[in-house]
Design an enzyme around this catalytic site. Structure first.
Site, short mmCIF file in Angstrom:
data_model
loop_
_atom_site.label_atom_id
_atom_site.label_comp_id
_atom_site.label_asym_id
_atom_site.label_seq_id
_atom_site.Cartn_x
_atom_site.Cartn_y
_atom_site.Cartn_z
N CYS A 155 0.38 -1.44 0.12
CA CYS A 155 -0.17 -0.25 0.13
C CYS A 155 0.89 1.30 -0.22
CB CYS A 155 -0.92 -0.10 1.38
SG CYS A 155 0.25 -0.20 2.87
N ASP A 276 44.07 -21.01 17.41
CA ASP A 276 44.77 -21.17 19.49
C ASP A 276 46.09 -20.38 20.20
OD1 ASP A 276 44.05 -24.41 19.79
OD2 ASP A 276 44.77 -24.68 17.84
N LYS A 286 49.45 -1.25 10.07
CA LYS A 286 49.57 -2.39 8.91
C LYS A 286 51.69 -1.95 9.16
CE LYS A 286 50.69 -4.02 4.20
NZ LYS A 286 51.10 -3.32 3.00
N ASP A 302 41.41 -21.00 26.23
CA ASP A 302 40.52 -21.79 26.11
C ASP A 302 39.23 -21.42 26.20
OD1 ASP A 302 39.26 -24.03 26.52
OD2 ASP A 302 41.06 -25.21 25.54
N ILE A 304 36.24 -23.17 25.58
CA ILE A 304 35.54 -24.17 27.13
C ILE A 304 35.88 -24.11 28.06
CG2 ILE A 304 35.07 -26.57 27.34
CD1 ILE A 304 35.06 -27.03 24.48
N PHE A 318 34.30 -29.75 20.57
CA PHE A 318 34.72 -31.19 18.66
C PHE A 318 35.86 -31.81 19.17
CE2 PHE A 318 30.95 -32.37 15.97
CZ PHE A 318 30.15 -31.83 16.65
N LYS A 332 41.65 -34.68 24.89
CA LYS A 332 40.83 -33.45 25.63
C LYS A 332 39.42 -33.49 26.05
CE LYS A 332 42.00 -31.61 21.28
NZ LYS A 332 42.11 -31.72 19.25
N LYS A 336 39.37 -30.46 29.00
CA LYS A 336 38.79 -29.61 29.52
C LYS A 336 37.66 -29.50 29.88
CE LYS A 336 40.17 -28.69 24.50
NZ LYS A 336 40.31 -26.69 23.67
N1 CTP Z 1 38.55 -24.90 21.61
C1 CTP Z 1 38.05 -23.70 22.03
N2 CTP Z 1 39.31 -22.48 22.87
C2 CTP Z 1 40.47 -23.05 22.08
C3 CTP Z 1 40.53 -23.89 20.83
C4 CTP Z 1 39.73 -25.05 21.26
O1 CTP Z 1 37.48 -23.82 23.74
N3 CTP Z 1 41.63 -22.38 22.44
C5 CTP Z 1 36.67 -25.83 22.10
C6 CTP Z 1 37.51 -26.02 20.09
O2 CTP Z 1 35.43 -25.35 19.90
C7 CTP Z 1 35.86 -27.77 20.37
C8 CTP Z 1 37.43 -28.03 21.16
O3 CTP Z 1 38.01 -27.29 22.06
O4 CTP Z 1 35.34 -27.67 20.74
C9 CTP Z 1 38.53 -28.58 21.18
O5 CTP Z 1 38.84 -27.94 19.91
P1 CTP Z 1 40.71 -28.55 19.25
O6 CTP Z 1 41.05 -27.16 18.38
O7 CTP Z 1 40.17 -29.81 18.75
O8 CTP Z 1 41.46 -28.68 20.42
P2 CTP Z 1 42.87 -27.54 21.27
O9 CTP Z 1 42.44 -27.73 22.61
O10 CTP Z 1 42.80 -26.30 20.45
O11 CTP Z 1 43.69 -28.71 20.72
P3 CTP Z 1 45.12 -29.46 19.23
O12 CTP Z 1 44.88 -27.88 18.87
O13 CTP Z 1 45.94 -29.13 20.02
O14 CTP Z 1 44.45 -30.49 18.65
#
Ligand code: CTP
Length: 384
Positions: A155, A276, A286, A302, A304, A318, A332, A336
């Site tokens: 409209c 990581d 830059k 980390d 988690i 994962f 892990k 974790k």
């Molecule tokens: N993860 C997280 N924080 C990070 C890295 C990973 O919370 N800094 C989480 C990811 O989302 C995933 C899990 O931890 O669910 C495992 O991630 P992965 O990359 O396999 O494990 P890492 O602890 O990073 O070990 P690596 O890289 O030595 O295999």
């Protein structure tokens, strides 16, 4: 295969219904259509019949059977009734208990939980208190209402009242048909995609995660009726518009947004690929090539491990490993302090098809599976 009954009432957005029906037919639904007399001013009976592959119903006393009245037969056939567009008038009739045409008659015999209304009208009609009170009444009685969009209306007014994208209507149908009680009263947070850390103003550290796994899990949760929020970094697969989503750039931002959104009973599924490492002194401008030689990597947070655990029911992580290294995934899971870890192979990055193992802390039984990420998403939800 589900049976969808579509009721079309007389509003301009009725012209969008054939596209919606095509989408449903492509997704293997059976579709039958009821129209009001006014709907036929906006879309033809022939179009609806050819696209749905079924005759269109609109008269109450056409070919009446003595053994089973037509409206009861249609209600018996349908797994849900979607009224699109649901006009001011049709909504008023449903809320007032009036059943004076075939569509309102069918709606009167339909289970309210299986009734979906997609209202669409002029903004002043939408804002009218009578309409809003009718909608609230229907909502309280279990009727599903799809909120209209805001924008430029037929409209020429601008405001709320536009029929939302058919992808949203399609997803709502799936949600109404697949809702499961076990997903009620739990809030799900799913992370997806790759995070990014600044090296300088133009360069970043990131990874090749597509986000597909997390997005599939969030979609399946939505279809099962769950309250789901997807917190995502960079993704190369589109985030469906019907999902609540927040974009975050870095690991720290991801942690902050997760902690801010934890509700009373939360399950967190961490499918995101998190950098990581980050750079100690990320450049505000830059860096020149020679300066880059001196940048220093420092370990990132980390996520988690730093999630506030107070109201958490479960955390699923994962583990992306070379050659499905189960030992590393179990390490892990313990390091974790999480409930379940989904082991997958590095080849799954960016791919549609993958192989997984579901490893739980409190159960020695490991589930192995190979399939599409959609199939895997469904399996994961059955096991957490
Ligand atoms: N993860 C997280 N924080 C990070 C890295 C990973 O919370 N800094 C989480 C990811 O989302 C995933 C899990 O931890 O669910 C495992 O991630 P992965 O990359 O396999 O494990 P890492 O602890 O990073 O070990 P690596 O890289 O030595 O295999």
């Amino acid at each position: 295969m589900n049976n969808i009954l579509i009721g079309v009432s007389g509003g301009i957005s009725a012209y969008k219904v054939p596209s919606l029906i095509r989408l449903l037919i492509k997704d293997d639904y059976n579709v039958k259509v009821i129209v009001t007399e006014d709907a036929l001013k906006f879309v033809t009976k022939e179009t609806l019949e050819i696209i749905s592959g079924n005759r269109v119903y609109f008269k109450m006393f056409d070919n009446v059977s003595v053994t089973s009245p037509k409206h009861i037969e249609l209600v018996g056939w349908a797994d849900c009734l979607l009224i699109v567009p649901a006009t001011y008038n049709t909504i008023g009739k449903l809320a007032g208990g009036i059943a004076n045409n075939l569509l309102s008659l069918v709606a009167s015999a339909m289970d309210n939980n299986k009734l979906i209304l997609a209202p669409s009208m002029n903004v002043n009609m939408w804002e009218n208190k009578i309409l809003q009170s009718n909608l609230n009444k229907l909502k309280k009685m279990g009727v599903n209402i799809i909120e209209p969009d805001s924008g430029f209306l037929a409209c020429k007014d601008t405001g709320k009242g536009r029929l939302p994208d058919i992808e949203i209507i399609h997803a709502t149908i799936k949600r109404v048909l697949n809702t499961e009680k076990r997903f009620e009263n739990i809030q799900y947070i799913v992370t997806a995609g790759g995070t990014e850390e600044d090296i300088d103003k133009v360069r970043v550290i990131s990874n090749r995660s597509s986000g597909r796994m997390g997005i599939e899990i969030a979609k399946q949760l939505y279809f099962k009726g769950a309250d789901v929020l997807i917190i995502h970094g960079n993704v190369s697969v589109g985030i469906p518009i019907y999902l609540k989503s927040v974009y975050v750039k870095s690991a720290e931002m991801m942690l902050e947004v997760i902690n801010k959104n934890i509700g009373n009973n939360t399950i967190i599924i961490m499918a995101a690929a998190i950098s990581d490492f980050k750079i100690k002194n990320a450049g505000k401008e830059k860096y020149h090539k020679k300066e880059l030689r001196h940048i220093e990597f420092i370990e990132n947070i980390d996520v988690i491990k730093n999630i506030k655990r107070d109201n958490i029911l479960k955390i699923v992580g994962f583990a992306l490993e070379n050659g499905m290294d189960r030992k590393s995934a179990i390490e892990k899971l313990k390091r974790k302090n999480i409930d379940t870890i989904i082991l997958n192979d590095v080849s799954s990055i960016g791919s549609e098809h993958t192989k997984i193992e579901i490893i739980k802390r409190k159960d020695n039984n490991i589930i192995e599976f190979e399939g599409t990420k959609q199939e895997i998403a469904k399996l994961i939800l059955d096991h957490i």
